[in-house]
Design an enzyme around this catalytic site. Structure first.
Site, short mmCIF file in Angstrom:
data_model
loop_
_atom_site.label_atom_id
_atom_site.label_comp_id
_atom_site.label_asym_id
_atom_site.label_seq_id
_atom_site.Cartn_x
_atom_site.Cartn_y
_atom_site.Cartn_z
N LYS A 93 42.30 42.04 48.44
CA LYS A 93 43.50 41.76 47.66
C LYS A 93 43.63 42.72 46.49
CE LYS A 93 43.59 38.94 44.22
NZ LYS A 93 43.66 37.83 43.24
N ASN A 94 42.53 42.96 45.78
CA ASN A 94 42.59 43.79 44.57
C ASN A 94 42.80 45.27 44.86
OD1 ASN A 94 42.33 41.57 42.90
ND2 ASN A 94 40.10 41.75 42.73
N ARG A 132 49.10 38.27 37.28
CA ARG A 132 49.02 39.30 36.25
C ARG A 132 49.05 40.70 36.83
NH1 ARG A 132 47.62 37.86 31.21
NH2 ARG A 132 46.78 39.94 30.88
N CYS A 166 45.82 33.64 30.44
CA CYS A 166 44.97 33.66 31.63
C CYS A 166 43.79 32.74 31.37
CB CYS A 166 44.47 35.08 31.92
SG CYS A 166 43.38 35.17 33.35
N ARG A 203 43.36 39.41 28.79
CA ARG A 203 43.48 40.64 29.58
C ARG A 203 44.61 41.46 28.96
NH1 ARG A 203 42.80 39.19 36.01
NH2 ARG A 203 41.36 37.46 35.82
N PRO A 204 44.39 42.04 27.82
CA PRO A 204 45.48 42.73 27.12
C PRO A 204 45.96 43.95 27.89
CG PRO A 204 43.36 43.19 26.07
CD PRO A 204 43.10 42.13 27.09
N VAL A 205 47.26 44.28 27.69
CA VAL A 205 47.86 45.42 28.37
C VAL A 205 48.08 46.58 27.40
CG1 VAL A 205 48.94 43.99 30.13
CG2 VAL A 205 50.19 44.51 28.02
N ASP A 206 47.42 46.53 26.25
CA ASP A 206 47.64 47.57 25.24
C ASP A 206 47.21 48.94 25.73
OD1 ASP A 206 45.02 46.45 25.14
OD2 ASP A 206 44.66 47.41 23.21
N GLN A 207 46.19 49.01 26.61
CA GLN A 207 45.75 50.31 27.12
C GLN A 207 46.79 50.92 28.04
OE1 GLN A 207 42.79 51.74 25.87
NE2 GLN A 207 43.13 49.94 24.56
N ASP A 263 33.36 38.91 39.34
CA ASP A 263 33.97 38.06 40.37
C ASP A 263 32.96 37.40 41.30
OD1 ASP A 263 36.51 38.43 39.43
OD2 ASP A 263 37.13 39.85 40.99
N ILE A 305 32.28 40.24 30.71
CA ILE A 305 33.63 40.72 30.98
C ILE A 305 34.69 39.78 30.41
CG2 ILE A 305 35.24 41.49 32.75
CD1 ILE A 305 32.75 43.21 32.56
N ARG A 346 45.04 32.18 46.43
CA ARG A 346 45.42 33.46 45.85
C ARG A 346 44.48 34.57 46.28
NH1 ARG A 346 44.56 33.52 40.42
NH2 ARG A 346 45.60 35.54 40.46
#
Length: 416
Positions: A22-23, A93, A117, A122-126, A305, A327, A397
């Site tokens: 999936k990933n 996400r 989450c 899980r920030p998206v700043d990067q 995971d 993590i 999922r």
């Protein structure tokens, strides 16, 4: 709301075929936005997250055809709606992965911020920092990322943290940027490598894949291709742990060993006998498992995971194990459910101490996230009596036909 009802105490034995990852599939589906030609993705698993991503891409204007062999054709010749709405992003996400390719190809994008989450931040700043370095104008208004750029420019980007989706987003964007982009502190996960290999098959120029420095030389356009998604290493690991915890014997088919070194090493440390070939793994458990210490970290270290699944193995193993999660800050939420099943676990901060017990007891438990749900299913398989796992929509999922595959191994499991 559906539940899984499990009668425990069965030794798992037999063959199981591993689905596509999936990933890896999710970013590869998003790569279709980078070209007007057709991308054919093979070995795509049938999962809720995949369905959500396809719905998102379709409402953007991507023409999609799905056949019965898990092959999906995507043609983004005309993008009519450059928006990823909150209603879709909030459930998955990974939808943030449309930002980079949509901006690079169409020059604009409006993507909802992902929101909360359960397992942690899980920030998206990067993602935003990298795209701004490539010349994008970005504003955040009313919960949406508004991005625009006539054409992105190559840039040298040093990411503050290792981020898989950040690496994937910026790598896709950079394929159509003018000039060369260097991503430092890039993620090295096999799924990142799988996306890169798909992009290369589409005509991208990428070097350094599998290292922490990836260099992308932008091209004018990409073309369509046929690409087969890699096997799911987390599904592989989950079934191996299930067999080991039940004292069983299992053959995995259509899998890969080269992406699973850390997991296989820990299984052998726990006492499993393992043989493998290019696309198969055989595990046999001849004795009760021994406790193994774990510390999660970015690939190639032990994957976060797989932490919850190995915690189940440690609950009935000989000795005491120390599990450290580096993590995600909230990824021990399955502990309180395992304690309902007679597990002996003490948590302090990001460390769990697991003392092996003679056996787990069946109980009613509730899943809080995808891997926690897998953990509770594994616990139910080895517990005495009946276990009912609630909120299994999390499971759907990330695991394709899991009860069907477990039933084929002898498990007494049904959906209600």
């Amino acid at each position: 709301m559906q539940k899984l009802i499990i009668q425990g105490g069965v030794r798992l034995s037999g063959d199981v075929t591993i689905s596509g990852a999936k990933n890896a599939a999710l970013p590869i589906l998003c790569a279709s936005l980078l070209t007007g030609e057709t991308l054919v993705a093979e070995n795509v698993p049938h999962l809720n997250d995949i369905t959500t991503m396809l719905d998102l891409l379709q409402q953007m204007g991507v023409r999609i055809n799905v056949d019965s062999n898990r092959t999906i054709e995507l043609t983004a010749a005309y993008l009519s709606n450059l928006v990823a709405p909150y209603e879709m992003v909030k459930t998955m996400r990974a939808a943030i992965l449309v930002l980079g390719p949509m901006l690079a190809r169409a020059g604009a994008a409006k993507v909802s911020l992902p929101g909360g989450c359960a397992i942690g931040l899980r920030p998206v700043d990067q993602h935003i920092k990298g795209l701004q370095a490539m010349g994008a104008e970005i504003e955040i208004e009313h919960g949406y990322i508004h991005a625009k750029a006539k054409r992105l420019n190559g840039a040298h980007i040093v990411m503050d943290i290792v981020t898989v989706t950040g690496t994937e987003n910026l790598m896709m964007a950079a394929t159509l940027a003018e000039g060369t982009t260097v991503l430092e502190n890039a993620a090295r996960e096999p799924e990142v490598m799988d996306l890169a290999n798909c992009l290369i098959a589409m005509g991208a120029r990428i070097q350094g894949v599998g290292t922490d420095i990836i260099t992308i030389e932008g091209v004018e356009s990409l073309h369509g291709t046929n690409y087969r998604v890699m096997p799911d290493r987390i599904e592989s690991g989950t079934f191996l742990v299930a067999a080991a915890a039940s004292g069983g014997e299992i053959y995995l088919r259509q899998t890969r060993t080269d992406t699973m070194d850390a997991v296989l090493d820990k299984l052998m440390e726990a006492g499993a006998a393992i043989e493998s070939g290019e696309d198969w793994i055989h595990l046999k458990m001849n004795n009760p498992p021994k406790s193994v210490n774990l510390r999660t970290a970015p690939y190639p270290a032990f994957p976060t995971d797989m932490q919850a699944q190995f915690m189940v193995l440690n609950t009935i193993a000989t000795g005491t194990a120390i599990i450290t999660e580096t993590i995600f800050e909230n990824r021990f939420m399955h502990v309180q459910e395992l304690e309902r099943m007679n597990a002996d676990i003490k948590v302090e901060g990001n460390t769990a101490v697991v003392c092996g017990v003679a056996g787990l007891d069946g109980a009613n438990v509730m899943a809080t996230d995808l891997r926690a749900s897998a953990c509770l299913v594994l616990a139910g398989l080895i517990a005495r009596g009946e276990t009912i796992v609630d909120r299994i929509y999390h499971l759907d999922r990330g695991y394709e036909r899991i009860e069907e595959k477990l039933s084929a191994l002898g498990a007494r499991i049904r959906r209600s």
